[in-house]
Design a protein around this motif. Sequence first.
Motif, PDB file in Angstrom:
ATOM      1  N   PRO A 578       0.693  -1.184   0.036  1.00 28.34           N
ATOM      2  CA  PRO A 578       0.110   0.171  -0.131  1.00 28.34           C
ATOM      3  C   PRO A 578       0.935   1.357   0.011  1.00 28.34           C
ATOM      4  CG  PRO A 578       0.057  -0.943   2.269  1.00 28.34           C
ATOM      5  CD  PRO A 578       0.880  -2.051   1.146  1.00 28.34           C
ATOM      6  N   SER A 579       0.393   2.348  -0.395  1.00 24.70           N
ATOM      7  CA  SER A 579       0.966   3.489  -0.146  1.00 24.70           C
ATOM      8  C   SER A 579       1.260   4.015   1.044  1.00 24.70           C
ATOM      9  CB  SER A 579       0.138   4.617  -0.965  1.00 24.70           C
ATOM     10  OG  SER A 579      -0.044   4.398  -2.453  1.00 24.70           O
ATOM     11  N   ALA A 580       2.372   4.698   1.147  1.00 24.17           N
ATOM     12  CA  ALA A 580       2.843   5.027   2.454  1.00 24.17           C
ATOM     13  C   ALA A 580       1.867   6.345   3.133  1.00 24.17           C
ATOM     14  CB  ALA A 580       4.219   5.454   2.693  1.00 24.17           C
ATOM     15  N   THR A 581       1.536   6.429   4.373  1.00 25.14           N
ATOM     16  CA  THR A 581       0.879   7.249   5.005  1.00 25.14           C
ATOM     17  C   THR A 581       1.801   8.068   5.899  1.00 25.14           C
ATOM     18  OG1 THR A 581      -1.171   6.180   5.072  1.00 25.14           O
ATOM     19  CG2 THR A 581      -0.860   8.090   6.507  1.00 25.14           C
ATOM     20  N   LEU A 582       2.428   9.108   5.391  1.00 22.00           N
ATOM     21  CA  LEU A 582       3.451   9.836   6.100  1.00 22.00           C
ATOM     22  C   LEU A 582       2.704  10.661   7.549  1.00 22.00           C
ATOM     23  CD1 LEU A 582       5.567  11.092   2.986  1.00 22.00           C
ATOM     24  CD2 LEU A 582       5.858   8.893   4.443  1.00 22.00           C
ATOM     25  N   LYS A 583       3.758  10.395   8.532  1.00 20.98           N
ATOM     26  CA  LYS A 583       3.257  11.166   9.642  1.00 20.98           C
ATOM     27  C   LYS A 583       4.657  11.340  10.644  1.00 20.98           C
ATOM     28  CE  LYS A 583      -1.260   9.276  10.315  1.00 20.98           C
ATOM     29  NZ  LYS A 583      -2.320   8.653  11.115  1.00 20.98           N
ATOM     30  N   ALA A 584       4.809  12.349  11.586  1.00 19.21           N
ATOM     31  CA  ALA A 584       5.940  12.541  12.166  1.00 19.21           C
ATOM     32  C   ALA A 584       6.072  11.216  12.996  1.00 19.21           C
ATOM     33  CB  ALA A 584       5.698  13.869  12.958  1.00 19.21           C
ATOM     34  N   LEU A 585       7.329  10.985  12.958  1.00 23.38           N
ATOM     35  CA  LEU A 585       7.650   9.751  14.012  1.00 23.38           C
ATOM     36  C   LEU A 585       8.887  10.159  14.482  1.00 23.38           C
ATOM     37  CD1 LEU A 585       9.424   7.503  12.355  1.00 23.38           C
ATOM     38  CD2 LEU A 585       7.256   7.280  11.296  1.00 23.38           C
ATOM     39  N   ASP A 586       9.219   9.301  15.601  1.00 21.76           N
ATOM     40  CA  ASP A 586      10.783   9.355  16.066  1.00 21.76           C
ATOM     41  C   ASP A 586      11.526   7.976  15.693  1.00 21.76           C
ATOM     42  OD1 ASP A 586      12.879   9.661  17.353  1.00 21.76           O
ATOM     43  OD2 ASP A 586      12.163   9.686  19.409  1.00 21.76           O
ATOM     44  N   LEU A 587      12.486   8.255  14.928  1.00 26.52           N
ATOM     45  CA  LEU A 587      13.131   7.116  14.283  1.00 26.52           C
ATOM     46  C   LEU A 587      13.849   6.441  15.263  1.00 26.52           C
ATOM     47  CD1 LEU A 587      14.021   5.577  11.809  1.00 26.52           C
ATOM     48  CD2 LEU A 587      16.097   7.158  11.562  1.00 26.52           C
ATOM     49  N   ASN A 588      14.428   6.955  16.539  1.00 27.38           N
ATOM     50  CA  ASN A 588      14.941   6.078  17.256  1.00 27.38           C
ATOM     51  C   ASN A 588      14.097   5.201  18.187  1.00 27.38           C
ATOM     52  OD1 ASN A 588      17.540   7.118  16.917  1.00 27.38           O
ATOM     53  ND2 ASN A 588      17.545   8.766  18.461  1.00 27.38           N
ATOM     54  N   ALA A 589      13.149   5.829  18.299  1.00 25.98           N
ATOM     55  CA  ALA A 589      11.813   5.144  18.991  1.00 25.98           C
ATOM     56  C   ALA A 589      11.479   3.805  18.165  1.00 25.98           C
ATOM     57  CB  ALA A 589      10.615   5.927  19.560  1.00 25.98           C
ATOM     58  N   LEU A 590      11.224   4.050  16.907  1.00 28.85           N
ATOM     59  CA  LEU A 590      10.823   3.018  15.930  1.00 28.85           C
ATOM     60  C   LEU A 590      12.007   2.008  15.985  1.00 28.85           C
ATOM     61  CD1 LEU A 590       8.764   1.884  13.843  1.00 28.85           C
ATOM     62  CD2 LEU A 590       9.977   3.415  12.284  1.00 28.85           C
ATOM     63  N   VAL A 591      13.118   2.297  15.840  1.00 30.02           N
ATOM     64  CA  VAL A 591      14.221   1.242  16.064  1.00 30.02           C
ATOM     65  C   VAL A 591      14.280   0.498  17.151  1.00 30.02           C
ATOM     66  CG1 VAL A 591      16.774   1.044  15.833  1.00 30.02           C
ATOM     67  CG2 VAL A 591      15.730   2.735  14.098  1.00 30.02           C
ATOM     68  N   GLN A 592      14.104   1.117  18.504  1.00 29.86           N
ATOM     69  CA  GLN A 592      14.162   0.341  19.595  1.00 29.86           C
ATOM     70  C   GLN A 592      13.188  -0.421  19.761  1.00 29.86           C
ATOM     71  OE1 GLN A 592      14.202   3.637  22.605  1.00 29.86           O
ATOM     72  NE2 GLN A 592      16.260   4.152  22.382  1.00 29.86           N
ATOM     73  N   GLU A 593      12.047  -0.304  18.913  1.00 31.82           N
ATOM     74  CA  GLU A 593      10.780  -1.174  19.198  1.00 31.82           C
ATOM     75  C   GLU A 593      11.060  -2.256  18.345  1.00 31.82           C
ATOM     76  OE1 GLU A 593       6.084  -1.258  17.582  1.00 31.82           O
ATOM     77  OE2 GLU A 593       7.222   0.876  17.598  1.00 31.82           O
ATOM     78  N   VAL A 594      11.799  -2.151  17.058  1.00 34.58           N
ATOM     79  CA  VAL A 594      11.923  -3.359  16.188  1.00 34.58           C
ATOM     80  C   VAL A 594      13.034  -4.235  16.965  1.00 34.58           C
ATOM     81  CG1 VAL A 594      12.818  -4.272  14.078  1.00 34.58           C
ATOM     82  CG2 VAL A 594      11.359  -2.290  14.221  1.00 34.58           C
ATOM     83  N   LEU A 595      14.075  -3.515  17.608  1.00 30.67           N
ATOM     84  CA  LEU A 595      15.308  -4.347  18.085  1.00 30.67           C
ATOM     85  C   LEU A 595      14.756  -4.974  19.379  1.00 30.67           C
ATOM     86  CD1 LEU A 595      18.315  -1.962  17.707  1.00 30.67           C
ATOM     87  CD2 LEU A 595      17.502  -3.608  16.194  1.00 30.67           C
ATOM     88  N   SER A 596      13.678  -4.710  19.906  1.00 24.91           N
ATOM     89  CA  SER A 596      13.081  -5.378  21.087  1.00 24.91           C
ATOM     90  C   SER A 596      12.800  -6.973  20.710  1.00 24.91           C
ATOM     91  CB  SER A 596      11.929  -4.813  22.020  1.00 24.91           C
ATOM     92  OG  SER A 596      10.620  -4.715  20.912  1.00 24.91           O
ATOM     93  N   LEU A 597      12.346  -7.176  19.307  1.00 26.89           N
ATOM     94  CA  LEU A 597      12.103  -8.476  18.839  1.00 26.89           C
ATOM     95  C   LEU A 597      13.571  -9.394  18.935  1.00 26.89           C
ATOM     96  CD1 LEU A 597       9.496  -7.520  15.922  1.00 26.89           C
ATOM     97  CD2 LEU A 597       9.266  -8.203  18.466  1.00 26.89           C
ATOM     98  N   TYR A 598      14.681  -8.705  18.954  1.00 29.66           N
ATOM     99  CA  TYR A 598      15.847  -9.442  18.987  1.00 29.66           C
ATOM    100  C   TYR A 598      16.491  -9.357  20.328  1.00 29.66           C
ATOM    101  CZ  TYR A 598      14.988  -9.020  13.862  1.00 29.66           C
ATOM    102  OH  TYR A 598      14.132  -9.138  12.783  1.00 29.66           O
ATOM    103  N   ALA A 599      15.746  -9.415  21.182  1.00 27.69           N
ATOM    104  CA  ALA A 599      16.448  -9.427  22.577  1.00 27.69           C
ATOM    105  C   ALA A 599      17.484 -10.442  22.899  1.00 27.69           C
ATOM    106  CB  ALA A 599      15.378  -9.523  23.714  1.00 27.69           C
ATOM    107  N   GLU A 600      17.500 -11.547  22.315  1.00 25.66           N
ATOM    108  CA  GLU A 600      18.275 -12.668  22.380  1.00 25.66           C
ATOM    109  C   GLU A 600      19.647 -12.389  21.677  1.00 25.66           C
ATOM    110  OE1 GLU A 600      19.219 -17.416  21.511  1.00 25.66           O
ATOM    111  OE2 GLU A 600      17.077 -16.638  21.112  1.00 25.66           O
ATOM    112  N   ALA A 601      19.575 -11.946  20.552  1.00 27.23           N
ATOM    113  CA  ALA A 601      20.699 -11.415  19.842  1.00 27.23           C
ATOM    114  C   ALA A 601      21.512 -10.246  20.448  1.00 27.23           C
ATOM    115  CB  ALA A 601      20.448 -10.964  18.495  1.00 27.23           C
ATOM    116  N   GLN A 602      20.833  -9.298  21.177  1.00 29.12           N
ATOM    117  CA  GLN A 602      21.342  -8.059  22.038  1.00 29.12           C
ATOM    118  C   GLN A 602      22.178  -8.839  23.202  1.00 29.12           C
ATOM    119  OE1 GLN A 602      19.388  -4.478  22.184  1.00 29.12           O
ATOM    120  NE2 GLN A 602      17.502  -5.285  21.062  1.00 29.12           N
ATOM    121  N   GLU A 603      21.411  -9.680  23.876  1.00 31.06           N
ATOM    122  CA  GLU A 603      21.969 -10.469  25.077  1.00 31.06           C
ATOM    123  C   GLU A 603      23.350 -11.122  24.602  1.00 31.06           C
ATOM    124  OE1 GLU A 603      19.107 -12.830  26.776  1.00 31.06           O
ATOM    125  OE2 GLU A 603      17.823 -11.270  27.474  1.00 31.06           O
TER     126      GLU A 603
END
Length: 762
Positions: A578-603
Motif C-alpha cells: 500500500p501507499s505510505a501514510t506519512l506522519k511525524a515519528l521518532d526514528l530512534n523509538a521505532l528502531v528500539q521497538e523493532v530491536l526489542s524483537l531481537y532481545a536474545e541477539a542483543q544479550e
Amino acid sequence: MTRMARWGWVITLVTLTGVAGVLAFVLTVGTTSERGLFERHYHWLYWVNVAVAAVLTLVILTAAVRLVVRVRRGRFGSKLLFKLAGIFALVGVVPGLMIYAVSYQFVNRSIETWFDVRLASALEAGLNLGRGTLDTMVSDLATKTRDAADQMADSATPQLLALERVRDKLGVRTVALVGGNGQILLESGGDTHQLTPDRPSAALLRQARGRAPASQLEGLEDEAAALEGGAQIRALALLPNTELRLGLGERYLMVIQRIPAPVVANALAVQAANNEYQQRALERVGLRRMYLGTLTLVLILAVFAALLLAVTLGNQLARPLLMLADGVRQVAQGDLSVRPVLASRDELGGLTRSFADMTGQLADARAQVSRTVAELDAARTHLQTILDNLTAGVLVFDPEGRIETVNPGATRILRLPLSAYVGRPLSDVPGLAEFAAALTQRFEQHLGPDPAERDMDRELWQESFELQLDPKQGPLALLVRGAPLPYAARLVVFDDISEVVSAQRSAAWSEVARRLAHEIKNPLTPIQLSAERLQHKLESKLEGADQAMLTRSVATIVNQVQAMKQLVNEFRDYARLPSATLKALDLNALVQEVLSLYAEAQEKGRLVPRLFPNLPPIKGDASQLRQVIHNLVQNALDAVQERPDGRVTVRSSLSLTETGAPRSVRLHIVDNGPGFAEKVLKRAFEPYVTTKTKGTGLGLAVVKKIADEHGARISLRNIHPPSDAGSPPEDGSEPPVIGAQVSLSFSNLAPATEPGAASAKT
C-alpha cells in the motif's frame, strides 16, 4: 610651427642682425682714416664675436644631442631628421670650409702686402742713424768739456773770463761752473727767457764725480718744445783742484749745447714714422684677427642655418608621418578616437585625412562589433544559465571530437570531473572510452558516409546506453540524444533514467507478482487437498515400503505446496504494497521497538544499537519503516550467523547544513560478515536477486520500494580495512572485504511540534 622651430628662427634672425652690424662696423672702420680706432675697440669686438660663436655652437650642440637622443630612442622620424640634418650640414659646411680657407689665406696675404718690408727696414735704419748721430754729438761734447775743465784748472785766468773763453772755443750756448751740490756758481751765456740754466740732475752729478765726464740728451720728449729749440745736450766734467786750500769743495764744468733744428726735426720725423709704423703693425694684427673671427662666425652661422633648415624642413616632412605613426600605434593599442589632420592640400595632408576617415570607420565598426559581442555575451550567458540549471547533461564537441562545452548536469550524472577534460577527447575520461566510441559510431550512422545521402529530415537521434562506471554501484542507465551543429560540431544531451528503469522493473515485477499470485495460488489448495485425500484413502490399504513411500510423497507434495503458497504470498505482498501514510515519528523509538524483537541477539552481543540522541522527527509510515528495519536487521544477522564473532551494529546519525540546521537523519546497519557479492551490488534492489539458499530475494526490493515512497535514499557498500591497517595487495587488487553496510538517509524532516512526533507507535 613648433616651439623649438620658432625659437630657432628667432635666434637666427638675432644672429644675422648682429653679424651684419659687426660687418658694417668693420667696413666703416676700414674706410675711415682715424688712427687707433681698431686698437680702442678691438677687445670688445673680439669678445662679442666669441660670445656669438659660443651661443651658436651651444645651440648646434644642443640640437645635435637632441637628435642623437631621438635616434637612440628609436623615435619615428628621427632617422629621417638625422639624414636631412647631415645632408644640409654637409652642404653648408663643406663650401663654408672652402670659402673659409680661401678667405683666411686672402686676408693674411692682403694685410701683409699692406706693409712694405723695405720701408720697415729703411725706417729702422733711419732711426738707428739718428740715434747714432745724437750719440756722437753727446760723446763729443763730453770729451770737449773734460778737456776744457783740465785747461781751466791749469790756467790762472779769472774764472769768469775762462768760462767766456771756453764758451767761445766750444761754440756752445751756456758754460757754467757748478758746485758739488749742483748749485750754479758762475755762468757764461744762457737763454734770454731763462736767467740761470737748469741745475744738473743728481744722477748726472754722481756720474761726473769720476774722471770720466757725464753727458745726456734733453728736450726730445716734447715734440713741440724740441722743434722750438728745447732740444739740447748737457755735459758735466769734474774740475781738478790745483789750489791747496781747505774747504774749497768739488766743482764741475757744465756745458750746454743746443741741437741744431734740422737735426731735431729729422730725429723727430724718424721717431714719429717708426711709432706710426708700429701702430699700423698692431692694427694689422687686430684687423687680421677681426676678419678671421668674423669669417669663423659666418661659418658657424652657416652651419647653424643649415641645421636649422634641416630640422625645419625635416619637421615639415616628418610631421605627417609622425602623426600617421602615432595614429597607427594608438589604433594598434585599441584607441580609435578622432585623429588630427593636416590643413595642407598636398598628398601628405590627404593621407592624414584618409587615415582619419579610416579610423572613424574602424571606430564605427568596433562599436557595432562591441554591441554584437555584448548581445552575443548576453545570449551566451543566458544559454549558460539555462545549461547550468538543466538537470540533463549537455556535451558539445568540436569538429575534432574534443570536448568544448560541458554543463554541471553532465558532471553530476556521470559523477566524473568532465570540466577538467575540456579541450580533450571524451575517450580520455576514465571509464568513458567505450561510451565515446559508441557516440562516434552513432553519429556516423546518423549522418551517413556520404553527405549527399544524409537524412536531413532527422535532426537528432536518440538511444539508451547503460554504463558501468563504478563496480561498487549499479549500472547507470542513460537516455542519450545527439544532433549535429554548424561547422561540424556535435551536441549530446543525456538524462539519467536509472530510477525510471528501476521503477519500470519494479512495476514489471509487481505485475509479474500479481499475475503469479493470481494464476498459481488457485491450483495450490486443490493439489494439497488431493494429495492429503490420496494419503487418507490409500494409507490403510498399503503396507510396508509402499505405505512409507506414499507417506513421503504426500509430505513432499504438501511441503512444496506450502512453499509455493509462501512464495505467492510474498509476491502478492510486493505487488499490493500500500501507499505510505506519512506522519511525524521518532526514528530512534521505532528502531528500539523493532530491536526489542531481537532481545536474545542483543544479550549475546551480536546486535548492538548506537543511536544518536535527540534526533529531529521524520515523516514516515511506521508500519512500512518497521518492516524495512526488520528486513535489514534480519539480513545482517543472517550474514553473520556462521561467524562466531559476528556482530551487527544499528547506528543513527544527524547531518547538518553549513548554518547548523538539521539536513537529514541517517540510519546505518553495519555487519562484519562476508559482504555483498558483485552481482548483488549491481542489481541488489531488483526482485529475486539474493545470495541466500532460502528466500525469494524480494526483501531488498521491498525495502527499496518503501524507501522510494518515503523519498529516502538507500545505498549498499562493502567495508574494506583502512589503508594503514596493512599494505595493499601486490597485484593491485582491492583490499579484502571485512563487512557490509546498508544506509538509509531521510531528508523529509517534520517539525518537532507536529502531533505524533514524540512516539513511533502511530
